[in-house]
Design a protein around this motif. Structure first.
Motif, short mmCIF file in Angstrom:
data_model
loop_
_atom_site.label_atom_id
_atom_site.label_comp_id
_atom_site.label_asym_id
_atom_site.label_seq_id
_atom_site.Cartn_x
_atom_site.Cartn_y
_atom_site.Cartn_z
N SER A 89 0.78 -1.07 0.22
CA SER A 89 0.38 0.06 -0.04
C SER A 89 1.05 0.90 0.08
CB SER A 89 -0.69 -0.45 1.11
OG SER A 89 -0.60 0.23 2.52
N GLY A 90 0.25 2.45 -0.46
CA GLY A 90 1.07 3.24 -0.50
C GLY A 90 1.18 3.73 0.85
N ASP A 91 1.14 3.49 1.90
CA ASP A 91 1.51 4.01 3.18
C ASP A 91 3.27 2.95 4.03
OD1 ASP A 91 -0.29 2.81 3.72
OD2 ASP A 91 -1.70 3.79 4.98
N ASP A 92 2.66 2.01 3.23
CA ASP A 92 3.67 0.95 4.17
C ASP A 92 4.89 1.74 4.00
OD1 ASP A 92 5.48 -1.18 4.27
OD2 ASP A 92 3.67 -1.99 3.63
N PRO A 93 5.26 1.55 5.09
CA PRO A 93 7.15 2.26 5.95
C PRO A 93 8.59 1.54 4.70
CG PRO A 93 5.76 1.10 7.42
CD PRO A 93 5.05 1.44 6.94
N ARG A 94 7.88 0.43 4.90
CA ARG A 94 8.71 -0.13 3.82
C ARG A 94 8.82 -0.13 2.40
NH1 ARG A 94 5.81 -6.03 4.70
NH2 ARG A 94 4.84 -4.82 4.09
N ARG A 95 7.66 1.22 1.75
CA ARG A 95 8.55 1.12 0.37
C ARG A 95 9.26 1.98 0.25
NH1 ARG A 95 4.36 1.13 -2.87
NH2 ARG A 95 5.32 3.03 -4.17
N PHE A 96 10.23 3.14 0.85
CA PHE A 96 10.90 4.57 0.59
C PHE A 96 11.98 3.75 1.10
CE2 PHE A 96 13.47 8.00 1.22
CZ PHE A 96 13.90 8.13 -0.61
N PRO A 97 12.97 3.01 1.73
CA PRO A 97 13.93 2.40 2.00
C PRO A 97 13.90 1.49 0.39
CG PRO A 97 12.62 2.81 4.24
CD PRO A 97 11.79 2.98 2.91
N ILE A 98 13.15 0.50 0.50
CA ILE A 98 13.03 -0.75 -0.67
C ILE A 98 13.50 0.62 -1.32
CG2 ILE A 98 11.69 -2.43 -1.86
CD1 ILE A 98 10.74 -3.20 0.14
N ARG A 99 12.63 1.15 -2.14
CA ARG A 99 12.68 2.17 -3.25
C ARG A 99 14.30 2.83 -3.47
NH1 ARG A 99 12.24 5.74 -7.53
NH2 ARG A 99 13.16 7.82 -6.97
N GLU A 100 14.81 3.13 -2.23
CA GLU A 100 15.80 3.95 -2.13
C GLU A 100 16.89 2.47 -2.60
OE1 GLU A 100 16.83 5.89 1.77
OE2 GLU A 100 16.69 7.59 0.90
N ARG A 101 17.02 1.40 -2.31
CA ARG A 101 18.06 0.51 -2.36
C ARG A 101 17.93 -0.27 -3.77
NH1 ARG A 101 16.14 -1.39 2.83
NH2 ARG A 101 15.02 -3.39 1.95
N GLY A 287 -6.18 -1.46 -6.88
CA GLY A 287 -5.56 -0.96 -8.19
C GLY A 287 -6.11 0.68 -7.99
N LEU A 288 -7.17 0.56 -7.77
CA LEU A 288 -8.05 2.35 -7.31
C LEU A 288 -7.29 3.05 -6.05
CD1 LEU A 288 -12.28 0.91 -6.71
CD2 LEU A 288 -10.34 2.82 -8.84
N GLU A 289 -6.23 2.67 -5.21
CA GLU A 289 -5.39 3.13 -4.36
C GLU A 289 -4.64 3.41 -4.83
OE1 GLU A 289 -4.46 0.07 -1.04
OE2 GLU A 289 -7.28 0.91 0.09
N GLN A 290 -4.25 2.94 -5.81
CA GLN A 290 -2.26 2.75 -6.44
C GLN A 290 -2.97 4.29 -7.65
OE1 GLN A 290 0.21 2.17 -6.06
NE2 GLN A 290 1.68 1.73 -8.23
N GLY A 291 -3.89 3.86 -8.43
CA GLY A 291 -4.35 5.29 -9.13
C GLY A 291 -4.35 6.77 -8.35
N MET A 292 -5.51 6.38 -7.28
CA MET A 292 -5.44 8.02 -6.25
C MET A 292 -3.82 7.87 -6.11
SD MET A 292 -8.87 6.25 -4.56
CE MET A 292 -8.57 7.75 -3.34
N ARG A 293 -3.13 7.42 -6.05
CA ARG A 293 -1.94 7.71 -5.11
C ARG A 293 -1.10 8.77 -6.47
NH1 ARG A 293 3.13 6.04 -4.31
NH2 ARG A 293 3.12 4.42 -5.26
#
Length: 390
Positions: A89-101, A287-293
């Protein structure tokens, strides 16, 4: 440059090796396996039990990432992590560290670092991959300007784009508004007027004659950009997409295009209520949540209205370059009739070529996942005579 995981455009197709999973999960698994290699399909298939939910796939991919990293397969590990992040999900705190790596790893692995391109208050991350394999004093065969679609990072495409550069073509690749770091780090949402980021990139690199390539939703954005940008001499929609709302509605509730457009025009409260019923299916809700983000929409209805702007019918006739439209026979995102609709609408183009890929070629899926090498060879073969035409 470290050439491990260099993409071989002539390698046998990975193919649409079936997984006992829902279509979208199976497609995404094949997408990541095309980066990692055929052994990824074996590793994913061996998961017991095979996940059935987005959350289950997040856990499975993170499990595979840990195993790959323990085995010293760092490339595989960051790709598996990116696969897990895709379903978070867009608010998952794991997202950004994974992106950086992931982004840092791909930049170092391919020795490519971004150039900042100002555009409407944002800074686009653009990468310049010089042509290689040329003789002394030989100029690049052409310059490709490439961008992705709705949810990819341009760094995902480094292995493939590096292979194009090894064939003697300069490649400029960038994330625009709503993509990659422009969204994740700057919070800049997707824009329908895609000629703006394209023109900013062409201006920055002083380019006047390019092959403009758009991937996935980029197949719609590329036509929009080429309608206003005459420096796009050759235009590739990889895959074709002339109406994103039609694509979206096929995922939510398959209806004819005119019905989907009528639904999107209903009062927002009513549309949100109808979508709430459809989003009981987890993949639709995601998909809808992703689209809104991605579009910075405040409600599903607002996202649908924005999606309705991502169509080419009003601008297709303004395209003047040579156009190549690619499509997969079994694309589960883009309805195949969009291919002929788009081809017929390009009335001002210098030429229009269509190519439909099938099961026997191993790439009947969206964006030719399963045999990306064939898709690239098709583009190169189409482009070559155009470069020498008077």
């Amino acid at each position: 440059m470290n050439t491990s995981h260099a993409f071989d455009l002539d390698a046998p197709p990975l193919g649409a090796r079936a997984l006992p999973a829902a279509t979208d999960h199976a497609f995404q698994a094949l997408r990541w396996a095309e980066l990692i290699g055929p052994h990824a399909i074996d590793e994913i298939s061996a998961l017991t039990p095979l996940p059935r939910t987005n959350a289950g796939w997040v856990g499975a991919y993170l499990h595979l990432a840990r195993g790959a990293r323990t085995a010293g397969r760092d490339f595989d590990a960051v790709v598996y992590e990116r696969a897990a992040q895709f379903f978070m999900s867009g608010d998952d705190p794991r997202r950004f560290p994974i992106r950086e790596r992931f982004v840092d790893f791909m930049r170092h692995r391919f020795s490519r670092y971004p150039v900042g391109v100002p555009c409407d208050g944002a800074v686009l991350a653009a990468y310049d991959l010089p042509a290689r394999g040329l003789g002394p004093g030989e100029e690049p065969h052409s310059t490709w300007v490439v961008f992705g679609g709705f949810d990819s990072y341009i760094e995902e495409w480094f292995p493939l784009l590096d292979a194009v550069a090894r064939r003697g073509h300069r490649v400029i690749a960038f994330d625009g508004p709503g993509q990659g770091g422009v969204l994740e780090e700057q919070g800049v949402p997707l824009v329908a007027e895609w000629e703006r980021p394209v023109s900013a990139v062409l201006d920055h690199f002083d380019l006047s004659d390019v092959t403009l390539v758009g991937l996935s939703l980029g197949g719609e954005l590329v036509i929009r950009a080429a309608a206003f940008e005459r420096r796009a001499k050759r235009v590739v929609a990889w895959d074709v997409m002339n109406d994103f709302l039609d694509v979206l509605m096929q995922q939510v509730a398959p209806v004819p295009p005119h019905v989907g457009r009528a639904l999107s025009g209903l009062p927002g409260v009513l549309v949100d209520g109808l979508l709430a019923l459809a989003s009981r299916r987890p993949v639709v809700q995601w998909g809808l949540e992703q689209g809104m983000r991605v579009t910075s929409s405040k409600s599903p209805a607002q996202f649908l209205r924005f999606a309705g702007r991502l169509r080419t019918r009003e601008v297709s006739e303004q395209v003047r370059g040579d156009v190549l439209l690619l499509a997969g026979r079994r694309d589960h995102y883009v309805p195949l009739p969009q291919l002929n609709r788009q081809a017929r609408a390009l009335t001002g183009a210098r030429s229009v070529t269509t190519r439909v890929f099938n099961d026997a070629e191993g790439c009947a899926a969206h964006c030719q996942v399963g045999n990306l090498g064939l898709a690239v060879r098709t583009i190169l073969a189409w482009e070559e005579p155009l470069l020498h035409r008077d």
